[in-house]
Scaffold this motif. Structure first.
Motif, PDB file in Angstrom:
ATOM      1  N   THR A  99       2.063   5.886 -11.586  1.00 29.31           N
ATOM      2  CA  THR A  99       3.472   5.515 -11.565  1.00 29.31           C
ATOM      3  C   THR A  99       3.705   4.031 -11.287  1.00 29.31           C
ATOM      4  N   ASP A 100       2.861   3.445 -10.452  1.00 27.09           N
ATOM      5  CA  ASP A 100       3.070   2.057 -10.054  1.00 27.09           C
ATOM      6  C   ASP A 100       1.753   1.305 -10.156  1.00 27.09           C
ATOM      7  N   LYS A 101       1.677   0.384 -11.060  1.00 28.89           N
ATOM      8  CA  LYS A 101       0.437  -0.370 -11.265  1.00 28.89           C
ATOM      9  C   LYS A 101       0.203  -1.415 -10.175  1.00 28.89           C
ATOM     10  N   SER A 102       1.221  -1.774  -9.431  1.00 23.23           N
ATOM     11  CA  SER A 102       1.058  -2.813  -8.408  1.00 23.23           C
ATOM     12  C   SER A 102       0.951  -2.215  -7.010  1.00 23.23           C
ATOM     13  N   SER A 103       0.578  -0.953  -6.911  1.00 25.33           N
ATOM     14  CA  SER A 103       0.495  -0.286  -5.615  1.00 25.33           C
ATOM     15  C   SER A 103      -0.662  -0.858  -4.797  1.00 25.33           C
ATOM     16  N   ASP A 104      -0.373  -1.201  -3.551  1.00 22.07           N
ATOM     17  CA  ASP A 104      -1.392  -1.720  -2.644  1.00 22.07           C
ATOM     18  C   ASP A 104      -1.961  -0.627  -1.757  1.00 22.07           C
ATOM     19  N   LEU A 105      -1.621   0.628  -2.011  1.00 20.60           N
ATOM     20  CA  LEU A 105      -2.038   1.741  -1.187  1.00 20.60           C
ATOM     21  C   LEU A 105      -3.517   2.042  -1.407  1.00 20.60           C
ATOM     22  N   ASP A 106      -4.261   2.073  -0.307  1.00 21.68           N
ATOM     23  CA  ASP A 106      -5.675   2.432  -0.345  1.00 21.68           C
ATOM     24  C   ASP A 106      -5.801   3.846   0.217  1.00 21.68           C
ATOM     25  N   ILE A 107      -5.934   4.826  -0.669  1.00 24.97           N
ATOM     26  CA  ILE A 107      -5.937   6.220  -0.264  1.00 24.97           C
ATOM     27  C   ILE A 107      -7.144   6.539   0.609  1.00 24.97           C
ATOM     28  N   SER A 108      -8.302   6.018   0.282  1.00 20.68           N
ATOM     29  CA  SER A 108      -9.499   6.307   1.077  1.00 20.68           C
ATOM     30  C   SER A 108      -9.371   5.731   2.488  1.00 20.68           C
ATOM     31  N   GLN A 109      -8.757   4.558   2.621  1.00 19.93           N
ATOM     32  CA  GLN A 109      -8.563   3.976   3.944  1.00 19.93           C
ATOM     33  C   GLN A 109      -7.558   4.805   4.750  1.00 19.93           C
ATOM     34  N   LEU A 110      -6.484   5.248   4.113  1.00 15.97           N
ATOM     35  CA  LEU A 110      -5.498   6.074   4.790  1.00 15.97           C
ATOM     36  C   LEU A 110      -6.104   7.402   5.222  1.00 15.97           C
ATOM     37  N   LEU A 111      -6.912   8.011   4.354  1.00 14.70           N
ATOM     38  CA  LEU A 111      -7.574   9.260   4.708  1.00 14.70           C
ATOM     39  C   LEU A 111      -8.557   9.057   5.858  1.00 14.70           C
ATOM     40  N   SER A 112      -9.221   7.941   5.867  1.00 13.68           N
ATOM     41  CA  SER A 112     -10.133   7.619   6.969  1.00 13.68           C
ATOM     42  C   SER A 112      -9.369   7.456   8.292  1.00 13.68           C
ATOM     43  N   ARG A 113      -8.211   6.811   8.233  1.00 10.98           N
ATOM     44  CA  ARG A 113      -7.383   6.663   9.438  1.00 10.98           C
ATOM     45  C   ARG A 113      -6.878   8.011   9.933  1.00 10.98           C
ATOM     46  N   ILE A 114      -6.529   8.903   8.999  1.00 13.29           N
ATOM     47  CA  ILE A 114      -6.071  10.241   9.376  1.00 13.29           C
ATOM     48  C   ILE A 114      -7.197  11.013  10.040  1.00 13.29           C
ATOM     49  N   ARG A 115      -8.409  10.920   9.485  1.00 10.55           N
ATOM     50  CA  ARG A 115      -9.563  11.604  10.092  1.00 10.55           C
ATOM     51  C   ARG A 115      -9.841  11.064  11.491  1.00 10.55           C
ATOM     52  N   SER A 116      -9.727   9.764  11.652  1.00  7.82           N
ATOM     53  CA  SER A 116      -9.956   9.165  12.968  1.00  7.82           C
ATOM     54  C   SER A 116      -8.901   9.618  13.969  1.00  7.82           C
ATOM     55  N   ARG A 117      -7.658   9.670  13.536  1.00  4.84           N
ATOM     56  CA  ARG A 117      -6.567  10.104  14.421  1.00  4.84           C
ATOM     57  C   ARG A 117      -6.742  11.581  14.792  1.00  4.84           C
ATOM     58  N   TYR A 118      -7.236  12.382  13.854  1.00  5.37           N
ATOM     59  CA  TYR A 118      -7.518  13.790  14.137  1.00  5.37           C
ATOM     60  C   TYR A 118      -8.580  13.906  15.233  1.00  5.37           C
ATOM     61  N   LYS A 119      -9.622  13.082  15.142  1.00  7.71           N
ATOM     62  CA  LYS A 119     -10.679  13.118  16.157  1.00  7.71           C
ATOM     63  C   LYS A 119     -10.155  12.676  17.513  1.00  7.71           C
ATOM     64  N   VAL A 120      -9.252  11.701  17.523  1.00  8.84           N
ATOM     65  CA  VAL A 120      -8.647  11.260  18.783  1.00  8.84           C
ATOM     66  C   VAL A 120      -7.805  12.383  19.380  1.00  8.84           C
ATOM     67  N   LEU A 121      -7.043  13.068  18.537  1.00  9.00           N
ATOM     68  CA  LEU A 121      -6.236  14.196  19.018  1.00  9.00           C
ATOM     69  C   LEU A 121      -7.129  15.289  19.577  1.00  9.00           C
ATOM     70  N   CYS A 122      -8.202  15.611  18.888  1.00  8.20           N
ATOM     71  CA  CYS A 122      -9.127  16.634  19.388  1.00  8.20           C
ATOM     72  C   CYS A 122      -9.730  16.222  20.727  1.00  8.20           C
ATOM     73  N   SER A 123     -10.045  14.958  20.862  1.00 10.47           N
ATOM     74  CA  SER A 123     -10.598  14.458  22.115  1.00 10.47           C
ATOM     75  C   SER A 123      -9.592  14.587  23.254  1.00 10.47           C
ATOM     76  N   SER A 124      -8.342  14.270  22.987  1.00 16.94           N
ATOM     77  CA  SER A 124      -7.329  14.366  24.042  1.00 16.94           C
ATOM     78  C   SER A 124      -7.023  15.816  24.408  1.00 16.94           C
ATOM     79  N   LEU A 125      -7.260  16.740  23.464  1.00 18.13           N
ATOM     80  CA  LEU A 125      -7.038  18.162  23.733  1.00 18.13           C
ATOM     81  C   LEU A 125      -8.264  18.844  24.329  1.00 18.13           C
ATOM     82  N   GLY A 126      -9.421  18.191  24.203  1.00 19.01           N
ATOM     83  CA  GLY A 126     -10.658  18.804  24.671  1.00 19.01           C
ATOM     84  C   GLY A 126     -11.183  19.845  23.695  1.00 19.01           C
ATOM     85  N   VAL A 127     -10.908  19.640  22.398  1.00 22.15           N
ATOM     86  CA  VAL A 127     -11.321  20.571  21.350  1.00 22.15           C
ATOM     87  C   VAL A 127     -12.353  19.876  20.474  1.00 22.15           C
ATOM     88  N   ARG A 128     -13.360  20.635  20.034  1.00 23.55           N
ATOM     89  CA  ARG A 128     -14.376  20.049  19.155  1.00 23.55           C
ATOM     90  C   ARG A 128     -13.801  19.865  17.757  1.00 23.55           C
TER      91      ARG A 128
END
Length: 178
Positions: A99-128
């Motif tokens: 849809t947009d040829k000038s998109s600066d969105l890096d999907i792999s970087q965003l997915l990596s940030r989401i995975r990292s945030r998930y691990k932080v949430l699991c750590s704060s909850l004490g869940v593996r």
């Protein structure tokens, strides 16, 4: 003798056939490459959304639980789940490259940030942190179990409770409809 006959074209007849075959093969490969690329894109996109759906469900479930039943010390976990849900909301719902040829969105970087945030949430909850989406993960669990119980391969307790244990004993599998 006919003067319209070109002897030079006869000399290059092999190259002419080679070029024609190459172009036909290239066109055919391009069509099949597009078809295969779309199929692979659908498959990988589905896997990505399955993973994101797991993260979103995990975060919203824990957030809801902590808001209803949590103690006052759960502010950090609620904040981490809010941040994870915000990152998931930023993930595009349509293909940005089409849809947009000038998109600066890096999907792999965003997915990596989401995975990292998930691990932080699991750590704060004490869940593996884990995502079991394939049979290879079950095989890895069986290996872990064999290592943890000295190689006997027996579980210490049931991992799945039987469904029929809570039903009337007169009910058999023949009575169930799928």
């Amino acid at each position: 003798m006919d003067e319209s006959f070109d002897l030079e074209s006869l000399v290059h007849v092999e190259q002419t056939f080679y070029d024609s075959g190459y172009q036909d093969g290239y066109d055919h490969g391009r069509i099949h490459g597009l078809i295969e690329g779309r199929a692979l894109g659908r498959e990988k996109g589905y896997e990505m959304w399955e993973e994101l759906g797991f993260y979103e469900g995990f975060a919203s479930t824990w957030k809801s639980f902590l808001l209803q039943h949590g103690t006052g010390d759960d502010e950090r976990s609620i904040n981490n789940s809010n941040r994870l849900l915000e990152l998931i909301a930023q993930f595009p719902r349509i293909n940005p490259s089409s849809t947009d040829k000038s998109s600066d969105l890096d999907i792999s970087q965003l997915l990596s940030r989401i995975r990292s945030r998930y691990k932080v949430l699991c750590s704060s909850l004490g869940v593996r942190p884990t995502l079991r989406a394939s049979l290879s993960d079950q095989a890895a669990d069986n290996e872990e179990m064999a290592d943890s119980d000295g190689g006997r391969g027996k579980e210490s307790g049931p991992r799945v409770w039987p469904v029929l244990s809570q039903l009337d004993p007169s009910v058999t599998n023949q009575d169930l409809s799928y």
